[in-house]
Design a protein around this motif. Structure first.
Motif, PDB file in Angstrom:
ATOM      1  N   SER A 115       0.858  -1.185   0.000  1.00  0.00           N
ATOM      2  CA  SER A 115       0.000   0.000   0.000  1.00  0.00           C
ATOM      3  C   SER A 115       0.892   1.231   0.000  1.00  0.00           C
ATOM      4  O   SER A 115       1.733   1.395   0.893  1.00  0.00           O
ATOM      5  N   ASP A 119      -2.107   6.193   0.555  1.00  0.00           N
ATOM      6  CA  ASP A 119      -3.304   5.514   1.050  1.00  0.00           C
ATOM      7  C   ASP A 119      -3.280   5.227   2.548  1.00  0.00           C
ATOM      8  O   ASP A 119      -4.326   4.920   3.130  1.00  0.00           O
ATOM      9  N   THR A 120      -2.114   5.258   3.178  1.00  0.00           N
ATOM     10  CA  THR A 120      -1.983   4.738   4.535  1.00  0.00           C
ATOM     11  C   THR A 120      -2.166   5.820   5.591  1.00  0.00           C
ATOM     12  O   THR A 120      -1.921   6.999   5.343  1.00  0.00           O
ATOM     13  N   ARG A 181      -4.553  -1.935  -7.032  1.00  0.00           N
ATOM     14  CA  ARG A 181      -4.742  -0.549  -6.599  1.00  0.00           C
ATOM     15  C   ARG A 181      -5.145   0.303  -7.790  1.00  0.00           C
ATOM     16  O   ARG A 181      -4.536   0.221  -8.858  1.00  0.00           O
ATOM     17  N   SER A 183      -6.304   4.352  -9.082  1.00  0.00           N
ATOM     18  CA  SER A 183      -6.188   5.761  -8.706  1.00  0.00           C
ATOM     19  C   SER A 183      -6.168   6.617  -9.969  1.00  0.00           C
ATOM     20  O   SER A 183      -5.979   6.103 -11.079  1.00  0.00           O
ATOM     21  N   ALA A 189      -4.402   9.638  -3.759  1.00  0.00           N
ATOM     22  CA  ALA A 189      -5.099   8.640  -2.946  1.00  0.00           C
ATOM     23  C   ALA A 189      -5.905   7.731  -3.863  1.00  0.00           C
ATOM     24  O   ALA A 189      -6.457   8.168  -4.880  1.00  0.00           O
ATOM     25  N   GLU A 192      -8.156   0.463  -3.033  1.00  0.00           N
ATOM     26  CA  GLU A 192      -7.440  -0.815  -3.060  1.00  0.00           C
ATOM     27  C   GLU A 192      -8.441  -1.960  -3.054  1.00  0.00           C
ATOM     28  O   GLU A 192      -9.300  -2.051  -2.173  1.00  0.00           O
ATOM     29  N   LEU A 225      -5.361   1.423   6.293  1.00  0.00           N
ATOM     30  CA  LEU A 225      -6.175   1.891   5.182  1.00  0.00           C
ATOM     31  C   LEU A 225      -7.568   2.289   5.659  1.00  0.00           C
ATOM     32  O   LEU A 225      -8.061   1.789   6.679  1.00  0.00           O
ATOM     33  N   ARG A 229     -12.347   2.900   1.400  1.00  0.00           N
ATOM     34  CA  ARG A 229     -11.643   2.850   0.124  1.00  0.00           C
ATOM     35  C   ARG A 229     -10.884   1.546  -0.057  1.00  0.00           C
ATOM     36  O   ARG A 229      -9.978   1.458  -0.886  1.00  0.00           O
TER      37      ARG A 229
END
Length: 439
Positions: A115, A119-120, A181, A183, A189, A192, A225, A229
């Motif tokens: 990830s 995103d984290t 993933r 985007s 962002a 996932e 996450l 999302r």
């Protein structure tokens, strides 16, 4: 924030052989016992990496794991010198010797789930090593894989490397082969998609469903996450039983595009609807579904149409699909690709690569790479020795040509001298990559 997709391919090891160890992998079963060519396999993989560099992409490599895995053989009760252990295993348990020699870690799509920092929750790039607990020969990989990932992504301010999930069927995890993933841009962002084949405690019929929902949920939590999302989707049981042992055999995605077979998911409309809802305000999903009337699931699996790399390359307005040459050789998949790129959809070009040695064991271009979306500062913070250019590829090819066999039969694994060859070749590779600490 500007970010790049860096592909870390696994360098195919000198013990590449057709052991037929993977239940549910039709290519592996078909070629079980055949003579392999480790030298050709590694050179094919390195040439694919070179093509990615020539296309203007950032390319990394991960070294082979130590083989044979003597820790595994000792845990199975074999004792004595290395030569005695190999001779005893070859005589009384050849299946375990093939397991110890397995070079399946070359398929780095199974190494970990990744990830990106966009995103984290803590703004770091997170990697969780896959436990690969469903298959014995793969379940022995994760300790060495974790050590490799820590050596490459060693800056804890930028990276978080998580050890494998518990080695229990409820936590069965196959890594990025069941993860996509999506985007608008690599640095934005994203959404996932985690694809699972069964619930914890659930038994299935037919070929094993290798990814559990609990494993995917655990990774979502561990990576910090947003569950709004993170989409959890069930893989089609029909696809699994047709030979799609991982989701990446029937589905691949990049940026805002999801390319998949009609039979990839149990509830296709539900999956697409969930992605669109999660992506609201971020991007508009472009879904490219391949109807089974045009490409039967059997053709999709034999050709590995979806086990391709879907890439945004500099100078191309549309995405490029890097597919195995087997896709070009099969009428249904070649015709579909020709029709697809002639339209105005998101995929504008198909390139074919020769990775036949890997394909015969059930791994296409997508299996051979772990995608890691990285910012410029993260690229600078990772171990620089594994980032490739033509010169490093030339050095690795020189090692392969000098130290890999061009013929390896399963019976050759019984030769104790072969273990010394594998060790020496790996040490030379680690030297080229400045990873001697892993020796």
């Amino acid at each position: 924030m500007t970010a790049f997709e860096v592909n870390f391919d696994g360098l195919i090891g000198p013990s590449h052989n057709y052991g037929g160890l993977s239940d549910g992998n039709l290519a592996s079963a078909t070629h079980a016992g055949a003579v392999s060519n480790p030298r050709e396999a590694a050179l094919q993989g390195l040439e694919k990496m070179r093509r990615m560099i020539q296309a203007g992409l950032i390319q990394g490599v991960l070294p082979p794991l130590p083989r044979p895995n003597f820790d595994f053989l000792v845990s199975a009760g074999f004792t004595g010198s290395d030569a005695q252990i190999i001779e005893s295993a070859a005589r009384s348990a050849p299946h375990l010797l093939k397991t110890a020699y397995s070079a399946s870690n070359m398929w780095t799509a199974n190494a970990a789930t990744v990830s990106p920092s966009a995103d984290t929750g803590d703004g770091r790039l997170h990697l969780t090593t896959a436990n690969l607990s469903t298959m014995l020969h793969r379940s022995i990989e994760h300790p060495d894989t974790t050590a490799t990932l820590i050596s490459v992504f060693d800056d804890e301010d930028c990276f978080a490397v998580h050890s494998a999930l518990p080695m229990h069927p409820d936590f069965a995890d196959e890594g990025a082969a069941n993860h996509v993933r999506l985007s608008a841009e690599h640095g934005a962002a994203g959404v996932e998609l985690f694809v699972f084949g069964r619930l914890a405690g659930e038994s299935t019929t037919g070929f094993p469903a290798r990814q559990s929902r609990l494993a995917s949920e655990s990774i979502v939590r561990g990576h910090g996450l947003d569950f709004q999302r993170a989409i959890l989707a069930r893989q089609s049981a029909a696809a699994i039983n047709a030979g799609a042992f991982h989701n990446d055999v029937v589905c691949v995605g990049a940026l805002d595009t999801l390319f998949f077979h009609e039979m990839a998911f149990e509830d296709t409309d539900g999956v697409l609807g969930s992605i669109r809802q999660a992506a609201d305000g971020l991007f508009e999903l472009k879904a490219v579904m391949v109807p089974r009337a045009e490409v039967p699931i059997e053709d999709a699996i034999r050709s590995y149409l979806f086990n391709s790399q879907l890439l945004k390359t500099p100078g191309d307005d549309r995405l490029v699909l890097v597919a195995p040459i087997e896709t070009q050789e099969m009428d249904s998949t070649r015709l579909f690709c020709e029709q697809m790129v002639s339209g105005n959809g998101p995929i504008g070009r198909v390139e074919y690569v020769d990775v036949r040695q890997s394909m015969r064991n059930g791994g296409g271009p997508a299996c051979l790479r772990l995608r890691v979306v990285m910012t410029e500062s993260e690229i600078d913070a990772c171990h620089q020795g594994v980032l490739l250019d033509d010169e490093v590829i030339d050095e690795l090819q020189d090692v392969v040509r000098a130290s890999y066999r061009d013929r390896l039969a399963p019976s050759d694994l019984a030769d104790p001298k072969f273990a010394d060859e594998c060790r020496a070749a790996r040490e030379q590779i680690l030297g080229v990559l400045d990873l001697e600490s892993l020796a």
